[in-house]
Design a protein around this motif. Structure first.
Motif, mmCIF file in Angstrom:
data_model
loop_
_atom_site.group_PDB
_atom_site.id
_atom_site.type_symbol
_atom_site.label_atom_id
_atom_site.label_comp_id
_atom_site.label_asym_id
_atom_site.label_seq_id
_atom_site.Cartn_x
_atom_site.Cartn_y
_atom_site.Cartn_z
ATOM 1 N N ASP A 323 -40.568 2.372 -9.346
ATOM 2 C CA ASP A 323 -39.633 1.348 -8.889
ATOM 3 C C ASP A 323 -39.634 1.296 -7.369
ATOM 4 O O ASP A 323 -39.962 2.277 -6.691
ATOM 5 N N SER A 324 -39.243 0.162 -6.845
ATOM 6 C CA SER A 324 -39.141 0.024 -5.394
ATOM 7 C C SER A 324 -38.081 0.979 -4.843
ATOM 8 O O SER A 324 -37.121 1.335 -5.536
ATOM 9 N N VAL A 325 -38.278 1.406 -3.604
ATOM 10 C CA VAL A 325 -37.339 2.302 -2.925
ATOM 11 C C VAL A 325 -36.712 1.557 -1.751
ATOM 12 O O VAL A 325 -37.424 1.009 -0.905
ATOM 13 N N VAL A 326 -35.397 1.512 -1.715
ATOM 14 C CA VAL A 326 -34.670 0.911 -0.601
ATOM 15 C C VAL A 326 -33.897 2.028 0.103
ATOM 16 O O VAL A 326 -32.959 2.597 -0.467
ATOM 17 N N MET A 327 -34.313 2.357 1.312
ATOM 18 C CA MET A 327 -33.688 3.455 2.055
ATOM 19 C C MET A 327 -32.521 2.918 2.885
ATOM 20 O O MET A 327 -32.525 1.776 3.341
ATOM 21 N N GLU A 328 -31.539 3.771 3.097
ATOM 22 C CA GLU A 328 -30.371 3.360 3.882
ATOM 23 C C GLU A 328 -30.660 3.504 5.368
ATOM 24 O O GLU A 328 -31.025 4.594 5.831
ATOM 25 N N PRO A 329 -30.511 2.440 6.140
ATOM 26 C CA PRO A 329 -30.740 2.540 7.582
ATOM 27 C C PRO A 329 -29.592 3.259 8.272
ATOM 28 O O PRO A 329 -28.505 3.406 7.691
ATOM 29 N N ARG A 330 -29.836 3.687 9.495
ATOM 30 C CA ARG A 330 -28.826 4.463 10.213
ATOM 31 C C ARG A 330 -28.698 3.957 11.646
ATOM 32 O O ARG A 330 -29.713 3.767 12.334
ATOM 33 N N LEU A 331 -27.487 3.713 12.064
ATOM 34 C CA LEU A 331 -27.247 3.289 13.443
ATOM 35 C C LEU A 331 -27.293 4.495 14.369
ATOM 36 O O LEU A 331 -26.580 5.478 14.151
ATOM 37 N N ILE A 332 -28.155 4.445 15.366
ATOM 38 C CA ILE A 332 -28.233 5.506 16.377
ATOM 39 C C ILE A 332 -27.662 4.939 17.683
ATOM 40 O O ILE A 332 -28.266 4.071 18.312
ATOM 41 N N VAL A 333 -26.486 5.408 18.052
ATOM 42 C CA VAL A 333 -25.809 4.903 19.233
ATOM 43 C C VAL A 333 -26.258 5.686 20.461
ATOM 44 O O VAL A 333 -26.098 6.904 20.530
ATOM 45 N N ARG A 334 -26.826 4.948 21.408
ATOM 46 C CA ARG A 334 -27.204 5.556 22.689
ATOM 47 C C ARG A 334 -26.490 4.791 23.805
ATOM 48 O O ARG A 334 -25.342 4.380 23.635
ATOM 49 N N MET A 335 -27.180 4.524 24.895
ATOM 50 C CA MET A 335 -26.494 3.980 26.064
ATOM 51 C C MET A 335 -26.518 2.453 26.142
ATOM 52 O O MET A 335 -25.682 1.854 26.822
ATOM 53 N N SER A 336 -27.448 1.796 25.446
ATOM 54 C CA SER A 336 -27.587 0.343 25.639
ATOM 55 C C SER A 336 -26.594 -0.473 24.824
ATOM 56 O O SER A 336 -26.403 -1.649 25.090
ATOM 57 N N GLY A 337 -25.992 0.177 23.805
ATOM 58 C CA GLY A 337 -25.091 -0.585 22.952
ATOM 59 C C GLY A 337 -23.730 0.009 22.870
ATOM 60 O O GLY A 337 -22.937 -0.336 22.001
#
Length: 337
Positions: A323-337
């Motif tokens: 079956d297809s795999v859908v991975m959960e994305p992750r927000l990486i907060v650094r200095m630009s946002g």
């Protein structure tokens, strides 16, 4: 045959070992049908006489090539090259994983001019299976081949009802995470930089729209169909941001490369990040940590993704369903946002 004579084929090695040619063939292939003691004895004789089985002949017997095709279709962005940071990262991870599993990699960058580009590879007899990196605007073509060619896995977004087996992040969720973060930082006017002709980018834009709609700000979202190639993206971004009256307070970029182009333009126009404008990329490439300021991004975990691609393809080569795999994305907060 004395100890210094050269062994030319499996038959001679079998005579020396006092076993059948089938036993030698299985032993050299590491088959557990042959006892460990016999395998080690036959391998030691082969090493002593510098004998290496003919790979082509072995492949003909097993009807395997020992190679995996890796295709990069560029229907929506014909100017993109394999030197693109995303492709380089993914190809390196795939090459490592395939080599560790005993496979060679046959790489091809494809500018689709008809609907047969994938069929030509899958029917060529040159590979045991195919990995496609990105659906581009070719989902229909990929689905058509996947309907009859089983050992095929695609890196990209998942759409309900698709035929092909895919691995990728939840792009809609990723876009939502990015826009939601900008809204939480006080941004009301947000721009999305990326061309939604590509399926993955369209899903990221849909996620941005979801977040903006929840906040009652959907009419404040603008879209610039920026190129994925930095050199091509730069002039369009410069023109877009050059009009003070339409400048957004935040940018969601469809890739880290586009985000880096935006950072460059903002610096050239004398604007500060994040004080004057916030920028979020997508992919989580290692180079995003080296920008000034360091780039806030949505990480896809490409290492995990490459592992899934190879594992699932080899299982499909063996005849399994996956079956297809859908991975959960992750927000990486650094200095630009």
């Amino acid at each position: 045959m004395n100890g210094r004579s050269k062994i030319r084929n499996i038959k001679e090695l079998a005579e020396l070992a006092g076993v059948s040619t089938g036993t030698v063939s299985r032993a050299l292939a590491g088959s557990h049908l042959i006892s460990l003691k016999t395998r080690e004895r036959i391998q030691a004789l082969a090493d002593e006489h510098n004998f290496r089985p003919n790979a082509l002949a072995r492949n003909l017997r097993t009807q395997r090539t020992g190679a995996i095709g890796v295709l990069i279709p560029l229907g929506h962005e014909t100017g993109q090259h394999m030197s693109d940071p995303f492709f380089i990262t993914m190809l390196g991870l795939l090459a490592d994983a395939l080599t560790e599993r005993g496979y060679d990699l046959l790489l091809s960058r494809v500018i689709p001019t008809d609907d047969l580009w994938l069929e030509r590879m899958t029917s060529s007899g040159r590979v045991d299976g195919v990995i496609v990196i990105g659906q581009s605007d070719q989902s229909a073509t990929i689905d058509a081949v996947a309907a009859h060619y089983h050992p095929l896995v695609v890196w990209g977004g998942y759409s309900t009802g698709q035929t092909h087996c895919s691995v990728g992040s939840d792009n809609r969720l990723g876009g939502d995470l990015a826009a939601s973060h900008l809204i939480a930082q006080g941004c009301e006017r947000i721009a999305f930089f990326g061309d939604p002709k590509a399926q993955e980018i369209a899903h990221r834009l849909d996620g941005c729209r979801d977040a903006m709609a929840r906040a009652g700000l959907l009419d404040q979202l603008t879209v610039l169909p920026a190129h994925l190639v930095a050199e091509a993206a730069h002039p369009d971004i410069a023109s877009f941001l050059g009009h003070a009256d339409q400048r957004p307070q935040g940018i969601v970029a469809a890739s880290d490369v586009i985000a880096m182009s935006a950072l460059r333009v903002l610096a050239e126009q004398g604007l500060s990040v994040p004080e004057d404008m916030r920028v979020i990329g997508y992919d989580g490439l290692a180079m995003s940590e080296q920008t000034v300021p360091r780039l806030t991004t949505i990480s896809q975990d490409l290492n995990e993704g490459a592992g899934h691609l190879v594992d699932m393809l080899l299982r499909r080569i063996a005849g399994e369903e996956t079956d297809s795999v859908v991975m959960e994305p992750r927000l990486i907060v650094r200095m630009s946002g």
